[in-house]
Enzyme design. Sequence first.
Site, PDB file in Angstrom:
ATOM      1  N   GLU A 168      -2.486   6.728   5.698  1.00  0.00           N
ATOM      2  CA  GLU A 168      -1.633   7.402   4.728  1.00  0.00           C
ATOM      3  C   GLU A 168      -1.044   8.727   5.216  1.00  0.00           C
ATOM      4  OE1 GLU A 168      -3.690   7.754   1.003  1.00  0.00           O
ATOM      5  OE2 GLU A 168      -3.774   5.603   0.718  1.00  0.00           O
ATOM      6  N   GLU A 353      -6.294  -1.017   1.251  1.00  0.00           N
ATOM      7  CA  GLU A 353      -7.004  -0.400   0.113  1.00  0.00           C
ATOM      8  C   GLU A 353      -6.364  -0.853  -1.176  1.00  0.00           C
ATOM      9  OE1 GLU A 353      -7.245   3.895   0.025  1.00  0.00           O
ATOM     10  OE2 GLU A 353      -7.815   3.973   2.146  1.00  0.00           O
TER      11      GLU A 353
HETATM   12  C1  FCB Z   1      -6.371   6.764  -0.940  1.00  0.00           C
HETATM   13  C2  FCB Z   1      -7.259   7.245   0.190  1.00  0.00           C
HETATM   14  C3  FCB Z   1      -8.720   6.924   0.006  1.00  0.00           C
HETATM   15  C4  FCB Z   1      -9.154   7.057  -1.437  1.00  0.00           C
HETATM   16  C5  FCB Z   1      -8.213   6.317  -2.359  1.00  0.00           C
HETATM   17  C6  FCB Z   1      -8.603   6.362  -3.808  1.00  0.00           C
HETATM   18  O1  FCB Z   1      -5.245   7.575  -1.014  1.00  0.00           O
HETATM   19  O2  FCB Z   1      -6.855   6.684   1.407  1.00  0.00           O
HETATM   20  O3  FCB Z   1      -9.453   7.721   0.881  1.00  0.00           O
HETATM   21  O4  FCB Z   1      -9.308   8.372  -1.776  1.00  0.00           O
HETATM   22  O5  FCB Z   1      -6.919   6.814  -2.211  1.00  0.00           O
END
Ligand code: FCB
Length: 454
Positions: A168, A353
């Site tokens: 990110e 994620e």
């Molecule tokens: C993302 C991050 C991760 C976590 C999630 C909820 O932005 O990569 O580390 O905090 O959000």
Amino acid sequence: MIPEERAFPADFVWGTATAAYQIEGAAHEDGRSESIWDRFAAIPGKVRNGETGLIADDHYHRYASDIALLRDLGVGVYRFSVAWPRILPDGRGAVNERGLDFYDRLVDELLRAGIEPYVTLYHWDLPQVLEDAGGWPNRDTTEAFTDYAGVVARRLGDRVKNWITHNEPWCASWLGYGWGVHAPGRTNPADALAAAHHLLLSHGQAVPVIRGEVPGARVGITLNLEHKYPATNRPEDVAAARLEDGVSNRWFLDPIFLGTYPDDVAESFAGWAELPDVRDGDLETISAPIDFLGINNYSRAVVKADPKGMPARVRQDESEYTSMGWEVAPDGLHDLLLRVHHDYRPAALYVTENGAAFEDVRTHDGAVNDPERQAFLERYIGAVGRAAADGAPIKGYFVWSFLDNFEWAEGYAKRFGLVYVDYPTLQRIPKKSYYWYRQFIARQPGHPQAEAVA
Ligand code: FCB
């Protein structure tokens, strides 16, 4: 039961994800140096309740029993990150073998459990010494990252084949250097843009280095992407949604896949933030071919133009929101995957994620009931299945997160885990959603238990 589950091919991988600073703890052990998150979290008012990652989930010491929980979950893959300050305490130069030894043990234990590691090299924990030298806005940091990538790849590359350079870069640059809500807490848009460029550049520089060290490496990067919908079809709202998409999505996708920065977005920055120093060859470096794109996605944005014409999010009153205040919007992930496929043609996509924080309830017998998380995952996985059926080259899905953990500026208040962590005792308690995910994975084609369960 997810109707679309048949859409997943037999080689689709199911996993969970974590990040070093959020779970490891052991902040002063075995030669680890200070990271920007140690420094930032120690400043009163930066993290909710003054919490820090000093102990976190103590995963550094409990990794073996944690991996046993992953094995029982039945995941085929696990995404974790390496803490740069453990490997190169001075940011670059002398290698700390004890730091590498930890990840050696972790990888070996995962492989023994039949779980394939996906390693993220940078999940936000820059060595503080490098921040003191200018941090990501300083171009020299890209060289330090490339050296670091080589050191880790050399040591783990005989066993780790899947590499994610960055997690990110939008968050690392804008939240850390532009808005000041994440480490290192700077508030300068020019710094944010310089940081973003250098994060991308360091990604591009690291790609051939990792390939050189790791025979058969598959290298990618993870972006946080969100589909942006105009609130109405009024031209100003459409333009606002396009600009919002430009700042958070295209500013990262275009250089990686097209080798350009989007002109319309650059124009919108002009006069407000100094543009980064993009040198000859940088965009060629950044657009080095990659094997996959990782997408982190939690929500969508519905955008309208504010009175000045700038993008503003519109709350959707009919929607459910998680305890992060993020709208539950699985179609947003479906639309995003197809859009990225159509506009950028990545070789492969992974959802690296996806998940949700809710107010988990522990019942009198100690169990953790989290029906909202199960419903969230069912709907989002269903959306991924629809995107696969519609042609997106999606190869895997990782739940964020395996364990409850240190949720950055929110401290320990927001629980994303499939496994509950009782922080005073550090006891692990699999939530109902853990058992649901286990059953779901076991039913998937290609899983050893699939035939038995079907
Ligand atoms: C993302 C991050 C991760 C976590 C999630 C909820 O932005 O990569 O580390 O905090 O959000």
